[in-house]
Design a protein around this motif. Structure first.
Motif, PDB file in Angstrom:
ATOM      1  N   UNK A  91       0.973  -1.152  -0.077  1.00 58.95           N
ATOM      2  CA  UNK A  91      -0.047  -0.007   0.076  1.00 58.95           C
ATOM      3  C   UNK A  91       0.815   1.226  -0.034  1.00 58.95           C
ATOM      4  N   UNK A  92       1.106   1.792  -1.165  1.00 51.63           N
ATOM      5  CA  UNK A  92       1.875   3.033  -1.342  1.00 51.63           C
ATOM      6  C   UNK A  92       3.495   2.418  -1.018  1.00 51.63           C
ATOM      7  N   UNK A  93       3.941   3.103  -0.008  1.00 54.48           N
ATOM      8  CA  UNK A  93       5.307   2.691   0.312  1.00 54.48           C
ATOM      9  C   UNK A  93       5.467   1.738   1.703  1.00 54.48           C
ATOM     10  N   UNK A  94       4.196   1.341   1.786  1.00 57.36           N
ATOM     11  CA  UNK A  94       4.166   0.100   3.318  1.00 57.36           C
ATOM     12  C   UNK A  94       3.744  -1.188   2.887  1.00 57.36           C
ATOM     13  N   UNK A  95       4.184  -1.868   3.597  1.00 54.34           N
ATOM     14  CA  UNK A  95       3.620  -3.466   3.467  1.00 54.34           C
ATOM     15  C   UNK A  95       2.403  -3.688   4.452  1.00 54.34           C
ATOM     16  N   UNK A  96       1.360  -4.198   3.736  1.00 54.56           N
ATOM     17  CA  UNK A  96       0.024  -4.325   4.611  1.00 54.56           C
ATOM     18  C   UNK A  96      -0.198  -5.754   4.818  1.00 54.56           C
ATOM     19  N   UNK A  97      -0.424  -6.173   6.018  1.00 58.00           N
ATOM     20  CA  UNK A  97      -0.693  -7.668   6.274  1.00 58.00           C
ATOM     21  C   UNK A  97      -2.165  -7.543   6.664  1.00 58.00           C
ATOM     22  N   UNK A  98      -2.747  -8.549   5.900  1.00 61.86           N
ATOM     23  CA  UNK A  98      -4.280  -8.723   6.483  1.00 61.86           C
ATOM     24  C   UNK A  98      -4.414 -10.047   7.410  1.00 61.86           C
ATOM     25  N   UNK A  99      -4.852  -9.712   8.586  1.00 61.95           N
ATOM     26  CA  UNK A  99      -5.035 -10.894   9.472  1.00 61.95           C
ATOM     27  C   UNK A  99      -6.402 -11.261   9.840  1.00 61.95           C
ATOM     28  N   UNK A 100      -6.424 -12.578  10.250  1.00 59.23           N
ATOM     29  CA  UNK A 100      -7.764 -12.932  10.667  1.00 59.23           C
ATOM     30  C   UNK A 100      -8.474 -12.047  11.663  1.00 59.23           C
ATOM     31  N   UNK A 101      -9.821 -12.282  11.692  1.00 62.95           N
ATOM     32  CA  UNK A 101     -10.430 -11.018  12.839  1.00 62.95           C
ATOM     33  C   UNK A 101     -10.642  -9.689  12.142  1.00 62.95           C
ATOM     34  N   UNK A 102     -10.120  -9.461  10.832  1.00 59.69           N
ATOM     35  CA  UNK A 102     -10.481  -8.170  10.420  1.00 59.69           C
ATOM     36  C   UNK A 102      -9.576  -7.175  10.776  1.00 59.69           C
ATOM     37  N   UNK A 103      -8.278  -7.725  11.159  1.00 57.88           N
ATOM     38  CA  UNK A 103      -7.285  -6.668  11.749  1.00 57.88           C
ATOM     39  C   UNK A 103      -6.185  -6.612  10.607  1.00 57.88           C
ATOM     40  N   UNK A 104      -5.577  -5.433  10.551  1.00 52.72           N
ATOM     41  CA  UNK A 104      -4.517  -5.005   9.584  1.00 52.72           C
ATOM     42  C   UNK A 104      -3.370  -4.573  10.264  1.00 52.72           C
ATOM     43  N   UNK A 105      -2.175  -4.656   9.662  1.00 54.38           N
ATOM     44  CA  UNK A 105      -0.863  -4.114  10.244  1.00 54.38           C
ATOM     45  C   UNK A 105      -0.212  -3.388   8.941  1.00 54.38           C
ATOM     46  N   UNK A 106       0.154  -2.238   9.180  1.00 52.95           N
ATOM     47  CA  UNK A 106       0.957  -1.541   8.199  1.00 52.95           C
ATOM     48  C   UNK A 106       2.271  -1.331   8.782  1.00 52.95           C
ATOM     49  N   UNK A 107       3.528  -1.749   7.702  1.00 50.28           N
ATOM     50  CA  UNK A 107       4.894  -1.717   8.191  1.00 50.28           C
ATOM     51  C   UNK A 107       5.529  -0.901   7.253  1.00 50.28           C
ATOM     52  N   UNK A 108       6.189  -0.144   7.833  1.00 45.92           N
ATOM     53  CA  UNK A 108       6.822   1.101   7.033  1.00 45.92           C
ATOM     54  C   UNK A 108       7.912   0.330   6.191  1.00 45.92           C
ATOM     55  N   UNK A 109       8.303   1.216   5.050  1.00 46.23           N
ATOM     56  CA  UNK A 109       9.347   0.519   4.225  1.00 46.23           C
ATOM     57  C   UNK A 109      10.624   0.615   4.759  1.00 46.23           C
ATOM     58  N   UNK A 110      10.895   1.220   5.858  1.00 44.03           N
ATOM     59  CA  UNK A 110      12.256   0.867   6.656  1.00 44.03           C
ATOM     60  C   UNK A 110      12.536  -0.388   7.251  1.00 44.03           C
ATOM     61  N   UNK A 111      11.209  -0.948   7.371  1.00 45.29           N
ATOM     62  CA  UNK A 111      11.276  -2.340   8.240  1.00 45.29           C
ATOM     63  C   UNK A 111      10.949  -3.424   7.172  1.00 45.29           C
TER      64      UNK A 111
END
Length: 234
Positions: free
Chosen positions: A124-144
């Motif tokens: 998502x743009x310059x971030x990595x998006x993790x879609x998780x069970x339960x409708x939760x999402x995590x956005x991880x910056x490009x630096x990581x």
């Protein structure tokens, strides 16, 4: 959408009395599958036994005394699903499955933590998006990005609640401890012995070895479950 449904038509995973009444509160649509999600009002009445009527359940909710996974919820139809933690005062209950595949509660030893299985991964743009069970999402910056590269679909993350900061990562690989949600051994914990495509071979604590579909196995720890996922034996 209707706010209620008939008890006789409930999913078999709901451990509630079918003939104690005609209707029951229907949960709002959410991130959890229909079979593994029930309304917070039903949880308070049928599982926690802190309210005998819907009116009493709504009074507890409106008073701000009930939180789900670290956030106060006042909507009586708010969905509570697998591994969610419901807190009422000093009481913390986690929703899990028993050996018959029915939703039950266990005392949450770490109510500030939960486990999320990664179901999809995208940019998502310059971030990595993790879609998780339960409708939760995590956005991880490009630096990581190097860290995010290790997270794969099927893996699980141990995170804090409600901030969702990652504490630990459980890759879906040989030797990982998994919690089973379906097949012939729901609600049990085993160790992965072998992965064969869409299937996984696991060993129960008794030493018995079985195979099931990979989608039924959620990593919950490296050597033992990182959170309480089964009822303690008396």
């Amino acid at each position: 959408m209707k706010s209620h449904e008939k008890r006789l038509a409930l999913p078999r995973t709901w451990a509630v009395a079918r003939k104690s009444g005609t209707f029951i509160v229907r949960p709002n649509p959410g991130g959890h599958p229909r079979a593994y999600s029930l309304s917070i009002a039903t949880f308070l009445r049928e599982y926690a036994h802190l309210a005998s009527t819907l009116k009493e359940a709504r009074q507890l909710l409106n008073a701000g005394k009930v939180s789900v996974s670290g956030r106060v919820r006042k909507d009586y139809q708010y969905p509570v699903g697998l591994f969610d933690v419901v807190s009422i005062g000093e009481t913390h209950l986690r929703l899990v499955l028993d050996v018959h595949g029915r939703l039950i509660t266990v005392t949450a030893d770490h109510p500030e933590r939960t486990i999320m299985r990664v179901t999809a991964k995208s940019m998502v743009e310059d971030k990595v998006q993790l879609n998780c069970a339960g409708g939760r999402n995590l956005l991880i910056a490009k630096d990581n990005a190097s860290v995010a590269k290790n997270y794969k679909v099927g893996d699980a993350l141990l995170v804090t609640l409600p901030s969702q900061d990652v504490i630990d990562h459980f890759p879906f690989e040989k030797g990982v401890v998994v919690f089973l949600t379906g097949g012939s051994h729901p609600g049990q914990v085993g160790t992965v012995e072998q992965i064969k495509g869409r299937n996984v071979v696991f060993k129960l604590p008794s030493g018995e070895i079985f195979a099931t579909m990979r989608r039924f196995a959620i990593p919950v720890g490296k050597t033992e479950p990182a959170i309480t996922v089964t009822a303690k034996k008396n």
